[in-house]
Design an enzyme around this catalytic site. Structure first.
Site, PDB file in Angstrom:
ATOM      1  N   PRO A   6       2.942 -15.084  -9.239  1.00  0.00           N
ATOM      2  CA  PRO A   6       2.083 -15.684  -8.204  1.00  0.00           C
ATOM      3  C   PRO A   6       1.501 -14.603  -7.287  1.00  0.00           C
ATOM      4  CG  PRO A   6       4.241 -16.757  -8.295  1.00  0.00           C
ATOM      5  CD  PRO A   6       4.325 -15.540  -9.153  1.00  0.00           C
ATOM      6  N   GLU A   7       0.226 -14.748  -6.955  1.00  0.00           N
ATOM      7  CA  GLU A   7      -0.453 -13.800  -6.075  1.00  0.00           C
ATOM      8  C   GLU A   7      -0.832 -14.542  -4.788  1.00  0.00           C
ATOM      9  OE1 GLU A   7      -3.447 -11.577  -8.281  1.00  0.00           O
ATOM     10  OE2 GLU A   7      -2.400 -11.969 -10.152  1.00  0.00           O
TER      11      GLU A   7
ATOM     12  N   ARG B 113      13.703 -16.318 -14.391  1.00  0.00           N
ATOM     13  CA  ARG B 113      13.945 -14.872 -14.545  1.00  0.00           C
ATOM     14  C   ARG B 113      14.824 -14.303 -13.427  1.00  0.00           C
ATOM     15  NH1 ARG B 113       9.901 -12.184 -17.655  1.00  0.00           N
ATOM     16  NH2 ARG B 113      11.093 -10.306 -17.212  1.00  0.00           N
TER      17      ARG B 113
END
Ligand SMILES: [Zn+2]
Length: 296
Positions: free
Chosen positions: A2-3, A110
């Site tokens: 995500p940015e 993750r």
């Protein structure tokens, strides 16, 4: 990962649900998330505090709690925040108990996501000062500012844009989109960009981020909004992930190359390769022939 547009979309979605509520309990089931603090230490610092505001800086979501206590949350690669999901998420690592039965889950297959604590505004500012540069949707992101930053860099412009200490919140997707809009090759040295190119790039970064925000982010892997719904910016990419497809401007097939260790998408007609890199490529191709001649 995500940015800025994805994290800001999450912030806008969550803020009306959490601001003014009390964070009754922060239940961290994976000690990696709260490092260097133990889950119980982090919980002791935040539990029972009123949530005054949900803010964002770069890709960080900041829980501003009463008494100047700040919790800085980073989603990293695969983190998502889900508000009142129908069942416990599969990779749940943290539960925010928000009162009246409302809960927010941090789901993260993750396990690279983090939650870090700052006691006081000074500690928070020091935390960000060492990690994050200018906020690209803020008033300080002028082309003059960006030009000055590029002069001090030895990196290619793509690597420069991915460096969070220069411009905060831009990652692989929005760097590719902005460089395409500004017609700048990702391998062009940042310090060699002209003032005109930097001005075009500054505008292209803002336009690309705003387009991502309008689409509520890009869901190319795990990113979801807090209600579990995907963003739609992945359907509006101009260049990113379009390898082999025709350039939307000139029709030439989009190329994929590696820049700053990341898959990078470029139209080499619209974004011409820097001449120095072309010359370097030619020289390295010639070198074996020369050394063969010298040894004979
Ligand atoms: Zn093109």
């Amino acid at each position: 990962m995500p940015e800025l547009p994805e994290v800001e979309t999450i912030r806008r979605h969550l803020a009306p649900h959490v601001e003014g509520r009390t964070l009754d309990a922060l239940e961290v089931s994976d000690e990696r998330w709260s490092r260097p603090l133990a889950p119980a230490e982090l919980a002791a610092a935040v539990d029972g505090r009123r949530i005054e505001a949900l803010a964002r800086r770069g890709k960080y979501l900041i829980w501003e709690l009463e008494d100047d206590v700040h919790l800085m949350v980073h989603l990293r690669m695969t983190g998502t925040l889900l508000l009142d999901p129908p069942e416990t998420p599969r990779f749940a690592r943290v539960r925010f108990a928000l009162g009246d039965g409302h809960e927010l889950w941090f789901d993260d297959p993750r396990r690279f996501g983090t939650g870090e604590l700052a006691l006081g505004g000074e500690a928070r500012d020091a935390f960000f000062a060492s990690r994050l540069g200018v906020e690209p949707l803020g008033p300080d992101f002028t082309s003059a500012h960006l030009y000055a930053l590029t002069r001090a860099s030895r990196a290619p412009i793509k690597a420069f844009l991915l460096d969070q200490r220069k411009v905060a919140g831009v990652g692989n997707i929005y760097a590719d989109e902005a460089l395409f809009r500004a017609r700048i090759h990702p391998l062009r040295p940042a310090a060699r960009l002209t003032r005109t190119q930097v001005a075009a790039l500054r505008d292209a970064i803002v336009v690309s981020l705003e387009a991502g925000l309008d689409a509520k982010g890009a869901s190319i892997d795990d990113y979801r909004q807090p209600d579990g719904v995907q963003g739609s910016f992945q359907h509006r990419f101009l260049i990113h992930l379009r390898e082999g497809e025709p350039c939307l401007v000139c029709g030439r097939p989009v190329r994929k190359l590696r820049a700053a260790g990341r898959g990078t998408y470029v139209c080499e007609r619209c974004q011409p390769r820097p001449r120095t890199a072309q010359a370097a490529a030619r020289n390295s191709a010639r070198r074996p022939a020369r050394s063969a001649a010298a040894s004979s």
